[in-house]
Design a protein around this motif. Structure first.
Motif, PDB file in Angstrom:
ATOM      1  N   SER A  33       0.828  -1.214   0.000  1.00  0.00           N
ATOM      2  CA  SER A  33       0.000   0.000   0.000  1.00  0.00           C
ATOM      3  C   SER A  33       0.854   1.253   0.000  1.00  0.00           C
ATOM      4  O   SER A  33       0.586   2.205  -0.741  1.00  0.00           O
ATOM      5  N   ALA A  34       1.903   1.253   0.818  1.00  0.00           N
ATOM      6  CA  ALA A  34       2.779   2.427   0.908  1.00  0.00           C
ATOM      7  C   ALA A  34       3.508   2.669  -0.410  1.00  0.00           C
ATOM      8  O   ALA A  34       3.588   3.814  -0.883  1.00  0.00           O
ATOM      9  N   VAL A  35       4.039   1.623  -1.012  1.00  0.00           N
ATOM     10  CA  VAL A  35       4.780   1.760  -2.264  1.00  0.00           C
ATOM     11  C   VAL A  35       3.866   2.247  -3.388  1.00  0.00           C
ATOM     12  O   VAL A  35       4.212   3.162  -4.143  1.00  0.00           O
ATOM     13  N   VAL A  36       2.698   1.638  -3.498  1.00  0.00           N
ATOM     14  CA  VAL A  36       1.760   2.024  -4.566  1.00  0.00           C
ATOM     15  C   VAL A  36       1.327   3.474  -4.391  1.00  0.00           C
ATOM     16  O   VAL A  36       1.310   4.244  -5.355  1.00  0.00           O
ATOM     17  N   ARG A  37       1.002   3.858  -3.159  1.00  0.00           N
ATOM     18  CA  ARG A  37       0.565   5.244  -2.922  1.00  0.00           C
ATOM     19  C   ARG A  37       1.709   6.221  -3.216  1.00  0.00           C
ATOM     20  O   ARG A  37       1.504   7.265  -3.835  1.00  0.00           O
ATOM     21  N   GLN A  38       2.922   5.873  -2.809  1.00  0.00           N
ATOM     22  CA  GLN A  38       4.075   6.751  -3.035  1.00  0.00           C
ATOM     23  C   GLN A  38       4.340   6.935  -4.528  1.00  0.00           C
ATOM     24  O   GLN A  38       4.626   8.031  -4.985  1.00  0.00           O
ATOM     25  N   GLN A  39       4.230   5.865  -5.287  1.00  0.00           N
ATOM     26  CA  GLN A  39       4.572   5.932  -6.705  1.00  0.00           C
ATOM     27  C   GLN A  39       3.438   6.431  -7.593  1.00  0.00           C
ATOM     28  O   GLN A  39       3.687   6.950  -8.675  1.00  0.00           O
ATOM     29  N   SER A  40       2.195   6.234  -7.151  1.00  0.00           N
ATOM     30  CA  SER A  40       1.075   6.609  -8.028  1.00  0.00           C
ATOM     31  C   SER A  40       0.163   7.696  -7.471  1.00  0.00           C
ATOM     32  O   SER A  40      -0.624   8.280  -8.212  1.00  0.00           O
ATOM     33  N   GLY A  41       0.231   7.904  -6.166  1.00  0.00           N
ATOM     34  CA  GLY A  41      -0.679   8.862  -5.547  1.00  0.00           C
ATOM     35  C   GLY A  41      -2.049   8.278  -5.241  1.00  0.00           C
ATOM     36  O   GLY A  41      -2.910   8.952  -4.697  1.00  0.00           O
ATOM     37  N   SER A  43      -4.277   4.710  -3.737  1.00  0.00           N
ATOM     38  CA  SER A  43      -4.152   3.512  -2.900  1.00  0.00           C
ATOM     39  C   SER A  43      -4.370   2.254  -3.745  1.00  0.00           C
ATOM     40  O   SER A  43      -4.896   2.316  -4.863  1.00  0.00           O
ATOM     41  N   VAL A  44      -3.993   1.123  -3.178  1.00  0.00           N
ATOM     42  CA  VAL A  44      -4.249  -0.162  -3.841  1.00  0.00           C
ATOM     43  C   VAL A  44      -5.744  -0.330  -4.063  1.00  0.00           C
ATOM     44  O   VAL A  44      -6.182  -0.754  -5.141  1.00  0.00           O
ATOM     45  N   VAL A  45      -6.536   0.024  -3.074  1.00  0.00           N
ATOM     46  CA  VAL A  45      -7.995  -0.098  -3.196  1.00  0.00           C
ATOM     47  C   VAL A  45      -8.517   0.773  -4.333  1.00  0.00           C
ATOM     48  O   VAL A  45      -9.389   0.349  -5.101  1.00  0.00           O
ATOM     49  N   ASP A  46      -7.961   1.976  -4.466  1.00  0.00           N
ATOM     50  CA  ASP A  46      -8.365   2.838  -5.590  1.00  0.00           C
ATOM     51  C   ASP A  46      -8.083   2.150  -6.921  1.00  0.00           C
ATOM     52  O   ASP A  46      -8.915   2.179  -7.829  1.00  0.00           O
ATOM     53  N   TRP A  47      -6.895   1.547  -7.054  1.00  0.00           N
ATOM     54  CA  TRP A  47      -6.538   0.846  -8.289  1.00  0.00           C
ATOM     55  C   TRP A  47      -7.466  -0.341  -8.540  1.00  0.00           C
ATOM     56  O   TRP A  47      -7.905  -0.576  -9.667  1.00  0.00           O
ATOM     57  N   LEU A  48      -7.776  -1.090  -7.486  1.00  0.00           N
ATOM     58  CA  LEU A  48      -8.673  -2.244  -7.635  1.00  0.00           C
ATOM     59  C   LEU A  48     -10.067  -1.788  -8.059  1.00  0.00           C
ATOM     60  O   LEU A  48     -10.685  -2.390  -8.944  1.00  0.00           O
ATOM     61  N   ASN A  49     -10.546  -0.732  -7.442  1.00  0.00           N
ATOM     62  CA  ASN A  49     -11.871  -0.220  -7.796  1.00  0.00           C
ATOM     63  C   ASN A  49     -11.902   0.299  -9.229  1.00  0.00           C
ATOM     64  O   ASN A  49     -12.845   0.020  -9.975  1.00  0.00           O
ATOM     65  N   ARG A  50     -10.875   1.036  -9.632  1.00  0.00           N
ATOM     66  CA  ARG A  50     -10.824   1.546 -11.003  1.00  0.00           C
ATOM     67  C   ARG A  50     -10.825   0.399 -12.015  1.00  0.00           C
ATOM     68  O   ARG A  50     -11.500   0.471 -13.039  1.00  0.00           O
ATOM     69  N   THR A  51     -10.049  -0.626 -11.727  1.00  0.00           N
ATOM     70  CA  THR A  51      -9.956  -1.762 -12.638  1.00  0.00           C
ATOM     71  C   THR A  51     -11.294  -2.484 -12.738  1.00  0.00           C
ATOM     72  O   THR A  51     -11.750  -2.810 -13.837  1.00  0.00           O
ATOM     73  N   THR A  52     -11.941  -2.716 -11.611  1.00  0.00           N
ATOM     74  CA  THR A  52     -13.226  -3.414 -11.597  1.00  0.00           C
ATOM     75  C   THR A  52     -14.295  -2.592 -12.313  1.00  0.00           C
ATOM     76  O   THR A  52     -15.046  -3.122 -13.134  1.00  0.00           O
ATOM     77  N   VAL A  53     -14.358  -1.317 -12.015  1.00  0.00           N
ATOM     78  CA  VAL A  53     -15.370  -0.452 -12.634  1.00  0.00           C
ATOM     79  C   VAL A  53     -15.145  -0.350 -14.140  1.00  0.00           C
ATOM     80  O   VAL A  53     -16.101  -0.397 -14.927  1.00  0.00           O
ATOM     81  N   THR A  54     -13.897  -0.232 -14.561  1.00  0.00           N
ATOM     82  CA  THR A  54     -13.599  -0.151 -15.991  1.00  0.00           C
ATOM     83  C   THR A  54     -14.054  -1.419 -16.705  1.00  0.00           C
ATOM     84  O   THR A  54     -14.688  -1.356 -17.763  1.00  0.00           O
ATOM     85  N   GLU A  55     -13.744  -2.574 -16.133  1.00  0.00           N
ATOM     86  CA  GLU A  55     -14.161  -3.843 -16.741  1.00  0.00           C
ATOM     87  C   GLU A  55     -15.686  -3.950 -16.761  1.00  0.00           C
ATOM     88  O   GLU A  55     -16.276  -4.365 -17.755  1.00  0.00           O
ATOM     89  N   ALA A  56     -16.329  -3.551 -15.672  1.00  0.00           N
ATOM     90  CA  ALA A  56     -17.794  -3.595 -15.621  1.00  0.00           C
ATOM     91  C   ALA A  56     -18.398  -2.698 -16.694  1.00  0.00           C
ATOM     92  O   ALA A  56     -19.328  -3.109 -17.399  1.00  0.00           O
ATOM     93  N   LYS A  57     -17.860  -1.494 -16.854  1.00  0.00           N
ATOM     94  CA  LYS A  57     -18.372  -0.578 -17.878  1.00  0.00           C
ATOM     95  C   LYS A  57     -18.206  -1.157 -19.278  1.00  0.00           C
ATOM     96  O   LYS A  57     -19.120  -1.074 -20.101  1.00  0.00           O
ATOM     97  N   LEU A  58     -17.045  -1.757 -19.535  1.00  0.00           N
ATOM     98  CA  LEU A  58     -16.823  -2.378 -20.848  1.00  0.00           C
ATOM     99  C   LEU A  58     -17.830  -3.493 -21.108  1.00  0.00           C
ATOM    100  O   LEU A  58     -18.404  -3.592 -22.193  1.00  0.00           O
ATOM    101  N   LEU A  59     -18.038  -4.345 -20.118  1.00  0.00           N
ATOM    102  CA  LEU A  59     -18.983  -5.448 -20.282  1.00  0.00           C
ATOM    103  C   LEU A  59     -20.419  -4.946 -20.442  1.00  0.00           C
ATOM    104  O   LEU A  59     -21.195  -5.506 -21.216  1.00  0.00           O
ATOM    105  N   LEU A  60     -20.770  -3.903 -19.703  1.00  0.00           N
ATOM    106  CA  LEU A  60     -22.127  -3.362 -19.800  1.00  0.00           C
ATOM    107  C   LEU A  60     -22.395  -2.735 -21.165  1.00  0.00           C
ATOM    108  O   LEU A  60     -23.485  -2.875 -21.712  1.00  0.00           O
ATOM    109  N   LYS A  61     -21.404  -2.052 -21.714  1.00  0.00           N
ATOM    110  CA  LYS A  61     -21.601  -1.351 -22.985  1.00  0.00           C
ATOM    111  C   LYS A  61     -21.311  -2.210 -24.207  1.00  0.00           C
ATOM    112  O   LYS A  61     -21.868  -1.968 -25.272  1.00  0.00           O
ATOM    113  N   HIS A  62     -20.448  -3.205 -24.083  1.00  0.00           N
ATOM    114  CA  HIS A  62     -19.971  -3.914 -25.269  1.00  0.00           C
ATOM    115  C   HIS A  62     -20.187  -5.421 -25.222  1.00  0.00           C
ATOM    116  O   HIS A  62     -19.464  -6.160 -25.894  1.00  0.00           O
ATOM    117  N   SER A  63     -21.155  -5.859 -24.432  1.00  0.00           N
ATOM    118  CA  SER A  63     -21.497  -7.284 -24.428  1.00  0.00           C
ATOM    119  C   SER A  63     -23.002  -7.426 -24.282  1.00  0.00           C
ATOM    120  O   SER A  63     -23.697  -6.482 -23.913  1.00  0.00           O
TER     121      SER A  63
END
Length: 101
Positions: A33-41, A43-63
């Motif tokens: 968590s510390a490394v990811v936040r330091q390098q990207s600004g 949190s790990v949870v933010d990255w996980l949520n972004r990834t999940t939401v992006t995949e969900a949006k793709l599936l909702l619009k393109h499947s």
């Protein structure tokens, strides 16, 4: 960060558990968590949520998958959990998003 990003691309839309990523990177969850936040600004949870939401949006619009099938594919315990998760992050339900509302 590159190794975390690679794991995120592979598992991010279905595994939302920091310990999973930390274990695969031979780090403690706190250190990851510390490394990811330091390098990207973000949190790990933010990255996980972004990834999940992006995949969900793709599936909702393109499947043609039903929302419960998308929920299952993204490994939510039940469709209502997916609906709550999506709405809390996007502001609309998965159905409303699909319909363009």
């Amino acid at each position: 960060m590159a190794r975390f990003a690679a794991l995120l691309r592979e598992h991010g839309s279905t595994v939302r558990n920091i310990a999973f990523y930390a274990e695969r990177l031979a780090l403690t969850p706190n250190h990851l968590s510390a490394v990811v936040r330091q390098q990207s600004g973000l949190s790990v949870v933010d990255w996980l949520n972004r990834t999940t939401v992006t995949e969900a949006k793709l599936l909702l619009k393109h499947s043609n998958l039903m929302i419960y099938e998308i929920s299952d594919r993204l490994q939510f315990p039940e469709p209502t959990a997916f609906n709550r998760y999506f709405k809390s992050r996007v502001g609309v339900t998965p159905l409303e998003y699909r319909e363009g509302k």
